[in-house]
Motif scaffolding. Structure first.
Motif, PDB file in Angstrom:
ATOM      1  N   ILE A   1      42.092  21.038  28.699  1.00  0.00           N
ATOM      2  CA  ILE A   1      41.737  21.969  27.619  1.00  0.00           C
ATOM      3  C   ILE A   1      42.969  22.316  26.783  1.00  0.00           C
ATOM      4  CG2 ILE A   1      41.006  24.341  27.156  1.00  0.00           C
ATOM      5  CD1 ILE A   1      38.733  22.438  27.737  1.00  0.00           C
ATOM      6  N   ALA A   2      44.132  22.438  27.444  1.00  0.00           N
ATOM      7  CA  ALA A   2      45.363  22.782  26.730  1.00  0.00           C
ATOM      8  C   ALA A   2      45.926  21.598  25.950  1.00  0.00           C
ATOM      9  CB  ALA A   2      46.408  23.300  27.713  1.00  0.00           C
ATOM     10  N   GLY A   3      45.333  20.424  26.109  1.00  0.00           N
ATOM     11  CA  GLY A   3      45.809  19.247  25.394  1.00  0.00           C
ATOM     12  C   GLY A   3      46.974  18.551  26.058  1.00  0.00           C
ATOM     13  N   LEU A   4      47.346  18.988  27.274  1.00  0.00           N
ATOM     14  CA  LEU A   4      48.466  18.377  27.989  1.00  0.00           C
ATOM     15  C   LEU A   4      48.010  17.309  28.970  1.00  0.00           C
ATOM     16  CD1 LEU A   4      50.496  21.639  28.691  1.00  0.00           C
ATOM     17  CD2 LEU A   4      50.822  19.987  26.845  1.00  0.00           C
ATOM     18  N   GLY A   5      46.700  17.171  29.142  1.00  0.00           N
ATOM     19  CA  GLY A   5      46.133  16.134  29.987  1.00  0.00           C
ATOM     20  C   GLY A   5      45.042  15.405  29.230  1.00  0.00           C
TER      21      GLY A   5
ATOM     22  N   LYS B   1      47.099   7.386  32.946  1.00  0.00           N
ATOM     23  CA  LYS B   1      48.159   7.317  31.949  1.00  0.00           C
ATOM     24  C   LYS B   1      49.392   8.075  32.439  1.00  0.00           C
ATOM     25  CE  LYS B   1      44.736   7.289  28.201  1.00  0.00           C
ATOM     26  NZ  LYS B   1      44.230   8.009  27.011  1.00  0.00           N
ATOM     27  N   TRP B   2      50.566   7.599  32.027  1.00  0.00           N
ATOM     28  CA  TRP B   2      51.805   8.273  32.416  1.00  0.00           C
ATOM     29  C   TRP B   2      51.857   9.686  31.849  1.00  0.00           C
ATOM     30  CZ3 TRP B   2      55.207   7.218  36.043  1.00  0.00           C
ATOM     31  CH2 TRP B   2      55.285   5.915  36.549  1.00  0.00           C
ATOM     32  N   SER B   3      51.162   9.905  30.741  1.00  0.00           N
ATOM     33  CA  SER B   3      51.153  11.251  30.156  1.00  0.00           C
ATOM     34  C   SER B   3      50.413  12.243  31.053  1.00  0.00           C
ATOM     35  CB  SER B   3      50.500  11.216  28.769  1.00  0.00           C
ATOM     36  OG  SER B   3      49.178  10.694  28.843  1.00  0.00           O
ATOM     37  N   ASP B   4      49.609  11.759  31.980  1.00  0.00           N
ATOM     38  CA  ASP B   4      48.888  12.633  32.915  1.00  0.00           C
ATOM     39  C   ASP B   4      49.613  12.787  34.245  1.00  0.00           C
ATOM     40  OD1 ASP B   4      46.800  13.088  31.157  1.00  0.00           O
ATOM     41  OD2 ASP B   4      45.645  11.361  31.848  1.00  0.00           O
ATOM     42  N   PHE B   5      50.811  12.199  34.354  1.00  0.00           N
ATOM     43  CA  PHE B   5      51.542  12.284  35.619  1.00  0.00           C
ATOM     44  C   PHE B   5      51.890  13.736  35.953  1.00  0.00           C
ATOM     45  CE2 PHE B   5      55.251  12.270  38.342  1.00  0.00           C
ATOM     46  CZ  PHE B   5      55.008  11.232  39.228  1.00  0.00           C
ATOM     47  N   LEU B   6      52.386  14.480  34.955  1.00  0.00           N
ATOM     48  CA  LEU B   6      52.780  15.871  35.197  1.00  0.00           C
ATOM     49  C   LEU B   6      51.592  16.754  35.596  1.00  0.00           C
ATOM     50  CD1 LEU B   6      54.974  18.024  35.238  1.00  0.00           C
ATOM     51  CD2 LEU B   6      54.574  18.383  32.783  1.00  0.00           C
ATOM     52  N   PRO B   7      50.445  16.676  34.897  1.00  0.00           N
ATOM     53  CA  PRO B   7      49.292  17.465  35.352  1.00  0.00           C
ATOM     54  C   PRO B   7      48.875  17.157  36.791  1.00  0.00           C
ATOM     55  CG  PRO B   7      48.916  16.705  33.129  1.00  0.00           C
ATOM     56  CD  PRO B   7      50.170  16.031  33.593  1.00  0.00           C
ATOM     57  N   ALA B   8      48.851  15.867  37.157  1.00  0.00           N
ATOM     58  CA  ALA B   8      48.497  15.505  38.527  1.00  0.00           C
ATOM     59  C   ALA B   8      49.563  15.982  39.508  1.00  0.00           C
ATOM     60  CB  ALA B   8      48.318  13.991  38.636  1.00  0.00           C
ATOM     61  N   PHE B   9      50.818  15.900  39.113  1.00  0.00           N
ATOM     62  CA  PHE B   9      51.935  16.362  39.948  1.00  0.00           C
ATOM     63  C   PHE B   9      51.782  17.849  40.270  1.00  0.00           C
ATOM     64  CE2 PHE B   9      56.098  18.252  40.465  1.00  0.00           C
ATOM     65  CZ  PHE B   9      56.770  17.372  41.292  1.00  0.00           C
ATOM     66  N   VAL B  10      51.532  18.648  39.243  1.00  0.00           N
ATOM     67  CA  VAL B  10      51.423  20.099  39.422  1.00  0.00           C
ATOM     68  C   VAL B  10      50.148  20.462  40.188  1.00  0.00           C
ATOM     69  CG1 VAL B  10      51.240  22.312  38.236  1.00  0.00           C
ATOM     70  CG2 VAL B  10      52.804  20.558  37.371  1.00  0.00           C
ATOM     71  N   ALA B  11      49.022  19.875  39.788  1.00  0.00           N
ATOM     72  CA  ALA B  11      47.744  20.209  40.431  1.00  0.00           C
ATOM     73  C   ALA B  11      47.736  19.785  41.894  1.00  0.00           C
ATOM     74  CB  ALA B  11      46.589  19.546  39.682  1.00  0.00           C
ATOM     75  N   GLY B  12      48.264  18.590  42.198  1.00  0.00           N
ATOM     76  CA  GLY B  12      48.299  18.120  43.576  1.00  0.00           C
ATOM     77  C   GLY B  12      49.201  18.959  44.452  1.00  0.00           C
ATOM     78  N   GLY B  13      50.384  19.309  43.934  1.00  0.00           N
ATOM     79  CA  GLY B  13      51.291  20.150  44.708  1.00  0.00           C
ATOM     80  C   GLY B  13      50.731  21.539  44.939  1.00  0.00           C
ATOM     81  N   ALA B  14      50.134  22.119  43.895  1.00  0.00           N
ATOM     82  CA  ALA B  14      49.549  23.452  44.033  1.00  0.00           C
ATOM     83  C   ALA B  14      48.367  23.444  44.999  1.00  0.00           C
ATOM     84  CB  ALA B  14      49.112  23.974  42.665  1.00  0.00           C
TER      85      ALA B  14
END
Length: 259
Positions: free
Chosen positions: A188-192, A140-153
């Motif tokens: 868990i935070a509800g952002l993914g 989902k596009w709503s999970d783009f930011l979590p994947a962006f941050v986790a992958g970069g980190a």
């Protein structure tokens, strides 16, 4: 083109340095051997032999002044630009444009040049690629930011862990462990939402795609030692990534981690 003033030692130096640069920067075994053979022939040495493995190169020249040399490969990375530049130098040698001394100086400059992208660009590219892989795997596009941050980190800390722990397996395990933990925290935070899609997209920059490709190509070309060893290295990398993610999933099992 024959270079009568060049000694076998000088020719061997050029061939070994060309092979070393290519092997250290992602070149296939058969390509390394082929390049070394063409360079030797261009300098008037028709009878040369090379044996290339991921950790070393043995090069020998037959004749009255027989020369055999060994060079150790201790570090390997991916910089296909250097492989391309060495191929260009090899073509110039074949056309008779360079003497062994000139070719050696060019190869030394290539070997010492820092042609890679800055670290921040690599991290940003890994982060963007993680988000795009998420979408490619129908996330989902709503999970783009979590994947962006986790992958970069994860990609960023892979380099840090590798400097801290010089054993590649543990660095990859810790990086994947970080990615799994961050993905879980986002959910868990509800952002993914889809934990599995976030994890899959985030670990893709760590997957040894070039190593797997080279292993298959070496096996197909008949270089079984190099093919099997590269395949084993790729397997260990995949196992390290999977073990890190499995540890996170097993630790939080039964807590609704799939969103």
């Amino acid at each position: 083109m024959e270079q009568p003033s060049a000694t076998n030692y000088e020719i061997a130096q050029v061939c070994l340095l060309a092979g070393k640069i290519m092997l250290e920067n992602g070149g296939e075994t058969y390509r390394v051997e082929d390049t070394m053979s063409h360079v030797a022939q261009a300098f008037g040495v028709p009878n040369s032999h090379s044996f290339v493995t991921p950790t070393g190169i043995i090069f020998s020249i037959d004749g009255p002044e027989q020369t055999t040399r060994l060079i150790r490969i201790s570090a390997r990375s991916t910089d296909l630009h250097k492989v391309t530049v060495v191929n260009a130098v090899s073509r110039r040698i074949s056309q008779g444009e360079l003497t062994p001394a000139e070719a050696y100086r060019l190869l030394v400059d290539i070997d010492t040049a820092r042609t890679g992208y800055p670290t921040w660009i690599k991290i940003l590219s890994a982060a963007i690629a993680s988000g795009c892989f998420l979408i490619m795997f129908q996330g989902k596009w709503s999970d783009f930011l979590p994947a962006f941050v986790a992958g970069g980190a994860g990609f960023s800390f892979l380099g840090y862990f590798h400097r801290l722990v010089p054993i590649k397996f543990f660095a990859e395990f810790l990086a994947s462990l970080l990615i799994g933990t961050m993905a879980y925290l986002w959910v868990i935070a509800g952002l993914g939402h889809d934990l599995d899609k976030i994890i899959i997209g985030s670990v893709m920059p760590l997957v040894p795609g070039l190593l797997i490709t080279n292993a298959v190509r070496d096996l197909m070309a008949g270089h079984f030692v190099s093919g099997v060893s590269k395949g084993a290295e790729a397997f260990l990398t995949a196992f390290a990534i999977g073990a890190g993610i499995a540890f996170v999933l097993s630790f939080y099992n039964g807590e609704g981690i799939t969103g």
